[in-house]
Design a protein around this motif. Structure first.
Motif, PDB file in Angstrom:
ATOM      1  N   GLU B  92       0.800  -1.128  -0.059  1.00  0.00           N
ATOM      2  CA  GLU B  92      -0.059  -0.151  -0.032  1.00  0.00           C
ATOM      3  C   GLU B  92       0.858   1.317  -0.154  1.00  0.00           C
ATOM      4  OE1 GLU B  92      -3.002  -0.801  -1.111  1.00  0.00           O
ATOM      5  OE2 GLU B  92      -3.797   0.727   0.183  1.00  0.00           O
ATOM      6  N   SER B  93       1.742   1.228   0.510  1.00  0.00           N
ATOM      7  CA  SER B  93       2.790   2.311   0.750  1.00  0.00           C
ATOM      8  C   SER B  93       3.433   2.695  -0.377  1.00  0.00           C
ATOM      9  CB  SER B  93       3.679   2.061   1.949  1.00  0.00           C
ATOM     10  OG  SER B  93       4.654   1.420   1.668  1.00  0.00           O
ATOM     11  N   SER B  94       3.500   1.756  -1.560  1.00  0.00           N
ATOM     12  CA  SER B  94       4.218   2.249  -2.749  1.00  0.00           C
ATOM     13  C   SER B  94       3.319   2.802  -3.641  1.00  0.00           C
ATOM     14  CB  SER B  94       4.685   0.822  -3.327  1.00  0.00           C
ATOM     15  OG  SER B  94       3.592   0.162  -4.218  1.00  0.00           O
ATOM     16  N   HIS B  95       1.966   2.588  -3.330  1.00  0.00           N
ATOM     17  CA  HIS B  95       0.808   3.395  -4.215  1.00  0.00           C
ATOM     18  C   HIS B  95       0.797   2.913  -5.478  1.00  0.00           C
ATOM     19  CE1 HIS B  95      -0.127   6.114  -0.850  1.00  0.00           C
ATOM     20  NE2 HIS B  95       1.192   6.384  -0.722  1.00  0.00           N
ATOM     21  N   GLU B  96       1.195   1.722  -5.915  1.00  0.00           N
ATOM     22  CA  GLU B  96       1.513   1.002  -7.182  1.00  0.00           C
ATOM     23  C   GLU B  96       0.203  -0.071  -7.496  1.00  0.00           C
ATOM     24  OE1 GLU B  96       3.208   1.261 -10.344  1.00  0.00           O
ATOM     25  OE2 GLU B  96       4.197   2.156  -8.811  1.00  0.00           O
ATOM     26  N   PHE B  97      -0.634  -0.286  -6.498  1.00  0.00           N
ATOM     27  CA  PHE B  97      -1.367  -1.533  -6.613  1.00  0.00           C
ATOM     28  C   PHE B  97      -2.761  -1.013  -6.355  1.00  0.00           C
ATOM     29  CE2 PHE B  97      -3.528  -5.152  -4.923  1.00  0.00           C
ATOM     30  CZ  PHE B  97      -3.890  -5.860  -6.233  1.00  0.00           C
TER      31      PHE B  97
END
Lengths: 195, 195
Positions: B92-97
């Motif tokens: 979640e912290s990567s905001h990639e998915f």
């Protein structure tokens, strides 16, 4: 912010714990046994109620005076002066010293407004006068502030007739000359001893 | 053992915290504000009562189903399969998915007696059948166990008609070829892409 984020934030406030370590700890706690959690929570809630500074030496204790100050088998003629309460535990764990302690509560730092009166230096003078102390071993850290504080205590006590010593500073045991910094090396030369 | 030793022992039980760090933390807590101590103690006491696994995806949550499972703006046709609940927060912290998650609760490890039925693999199959999922992204760790588990899931889902993918494994961004291990390098060759 949910309970997991809240506790992670609390852990990351502690010294030496970053955000990632804090998250790892919170996740560990979610899986750990409930009994440990109950006890851990109680320990934190009660810590500051149960542990206070010893009124004699200033180290952390549950009973005042502390077990070291009350121990009649210790050498009451020698007092070791340290900066912080936790230094007492460090020295105790070496089993090298069997006298009493005196915690200054910090070091002289004029820029931060910390002079001798903000530390327990006046109380040290009183103890030296009234408790029959023969030797004062100054064990402040070998830093500029620690050295300054040591020198100040030496000056203020020099006419009291007690022997005043300072812990040796030099190469750490198991260390390597190659990695010693200049100041440590200089000090190990100045403090060299004959065989 | 006094209250200070007790709390130090508790801290040293936590992952990544040794004896010295634990002592440093206890000493910090003795000086910190009482309000923080009160809140911190409460957070620990309530953590396991407030945080539970989400009944849908298995990630940690205060409200069941979790905010991610309930979020109608997320892409409900893609599910990302991870080993542990904390992996959800990392992704979640990567905001990639922007899809949904499915937490396995571990990896297949026959020597430790952990087979597909000890993990939430049967539940994953159910979700794939009933929730209209089109793609399953397997994000287990790039370890022997993680790869085995990924392969097992791929085998078991291959006839279900969903697209099954695996996170790319190779050189970390900002890394240096010189320091890459053989296996990572081999994998980055096999997974090479054209410009």
């Amino acid at each position: 912010m949910n309970a997991l984020d809240e506790i992670t934030e609390s852990f990351s406030r502690l010294p030496g714990i970053g955000k990632k370590s804090a998250a790892r700890i919170s996740n560990y706690l979610l899986r750990t046994d409930a009994l440990f959690m109950e006890r851990f929570s109680q320990q934190i809630a009660n810590l500051q109620k149960r542990i206070r500074p010893c009124s004699v030496c200033g180290s952390w204790t549950e009973n005042d005076p502390c077990p070291i100050c009350c121990d009649s088998t210790r050498d009451r003629s020698v007092v070791c002066v340290v900066e912080q309460p936790q230094d007492v535990a460090t020295i105790e764990s070496s089993h090298e010293f069997h006298g009493l302690f005196h915690v200054l509560g910090g070091v002289i730092a004029p820029l931060e407004g910390i002079g001798p009166d903000q530390l327990s230096i006046p109380r040290l003078c009183e103890r030296v006068k009234s408790e029959g102390i023969k030797e004062v071993i100054i064990a402040t850290n070998p830093t500029v502030e620690g050295d300054t504080t040591a020198l100040y205590i030496q000056q203020i006590l020099k006419d009291s007739g007690v022997s005043i010593t300072r812990l040796a500073s030099g190469l750490p045991v198991g260390g390597d000359l190659e990695y010693a910094d200049k100041l440590t090396l200089a000090r190990s030369f100045r403090g060299r001893s004959s065989f």
